[in-house]
Scaffold this motif. Structure first.
Motif, short mmCIF file in Angstrom:
data_model
loop_
_atom_site.label_atom_id
_atom_site.label_comp_id
_atom_site.label_asym_id
_atom_site.label_seq_id
_atom_site.Cartn_x
_atom_site.Cartn_y
_atom_site.Cartn_z
N GLU A 1 -2.51 3.28 9.21
CA GLU A 1 -2.14 3.05 7.67
C GLU A 1 -3.74 3.18 7.02
O GLU A 1 -4.37 2.18 7.49
CB GLU A 1 -1.71 1.82 7.57
N TYR B 1 -6.40 1.84 4.11
CA TYR B 1 -6.68 0.84 3.64
C TYR B 1 -5.99 0.80 2.04
O TYR B 1 -5.79 1.86 1.38
CB TYR B 1 -8.28 0.80 3.03
N SER B 2 -5.28 -0.22 1.81
CA SER B 2 -4.36 -0.50 0.70
C SER B 2 -5.22 -0.81 -0.48
O SER B 2 -5.89 -1.91 -0.69
CB SER B 2 -3.25 -1.36 0.96
N TYR B 3 -5.39 0.11 -1.60
CA TYR B 3 -6.08 -0.45 -2.75
C TYR B 3 -5.26 -0.85 -3.67
O TYR B 3 -5.77 -1.27 -4.94
CB TYR B 3 -6.84 0.85 -3.25
N THR B 4 -4.12 -1.11 -3.64
CA THR B 4 -3.25 -1.49 -4.80
C THR B 4 -3.26 -2.97 -5.06
O THR B 4 -3.08 -3.40 -5.96
CB THR B 4 -1.69 -1.46 -4.39
N ASN B 5 -3.95 -3.96 -3.97
CA ASN B 5 -3.96 -5.20 -4.05
C ASN B 5 -5.64 -5.70 -4.02
O ASN B 5 -5.81 -6.61 -3.28
CB ASN B 5 -3.08 -5.92 -3.04
N ARG C 1 -9.82 -10.36 0.47
CA ARG C 1 -9.70 -9.39 1.82
C ARG C 1 -10.60 -9.96 2.92
O ARG C 1 -11.71 -10.40 2.61
CB ARG C 1 -10.06 -7.90 1.34
N PHE D 1 0.28 6.73 4.67
CA PHE D 1 1.07 5.58 4.56
C PHE D 1 2.52 5.74 4.96
O PHE D 1 3.37 5.24 5.02
CB PHE D 1 1.10 5.50 3.08
#
Length: 144
Positions: A40, A42-46, A51, A92
């Motif tokens: 997966e 890296y999630s940039y949404t949060n 982090r 994702f």
């Protein structure tokens, strides 16, 4: 009949058993195996939440883990005398990535483990195996 087999692995015991099953399936056919793993991104949404690691640290960690999964699967193939290559992708949507890898590597079949989510989790999330079965244009063999 089948000359190139895509085998996704997530490093779980069940997926390593599927790799072993795929090798036993491939050997008498003279087929080669492409072992793939999906990490997966890296999630940039949060980004506003705390982090514990940087983007670079995250990428390094998941890449190392993915490479370890691939090395273990490739070692199984080598040990049993079946030609194998590996691929690592970030997505994702693991099911979409698996289908894309099958096309990219010109595979004839996808051979993957069934992790068998049950109950509410299966309804809400669905299994990646089910998504591959539903959307693949080539045969999918589910190993239990």
């Amino acid at each position: 009949m089948f000359k190139r087999i895509l085998v996704p692995t997530d490093g779980s015991e069940m997926s390593l058993k599927a790799v072993e099953g795929a090798v036993r399936f491939a050997k008498p056919l003279g087929a080669s195996i492409v072992v793939t793993t999906v990490s997966e991104p890296y999630s940039y949404t949060n980004l506003s939440e705390y982090r514990p690691e940087s983007i670079e640290q995250y990428d390094e960690r998941v890449t190392t883990q993915a490479q370890e999964r691939l090395d273990a699967a490739k070692a199984l193939c080598d040990q049993m005398g079946v030609a194998a290559s590996t691929s690592m992708v970030k997505s994702f949507s693991p099911a979409e990535a698996i289908i894309d890898q099958a096309k990219r590597h010109d595979c004839d079949i996808v051979f993957m483990a069934s992790h068998g989510r049950k109950g509410l989790a299966a309804v809400l999330i669905g299994s990646e195996t089910q998504k591959v079965l539903t959307n693949s244009h080539i045969p999918v063999m589910v190993y239990r």
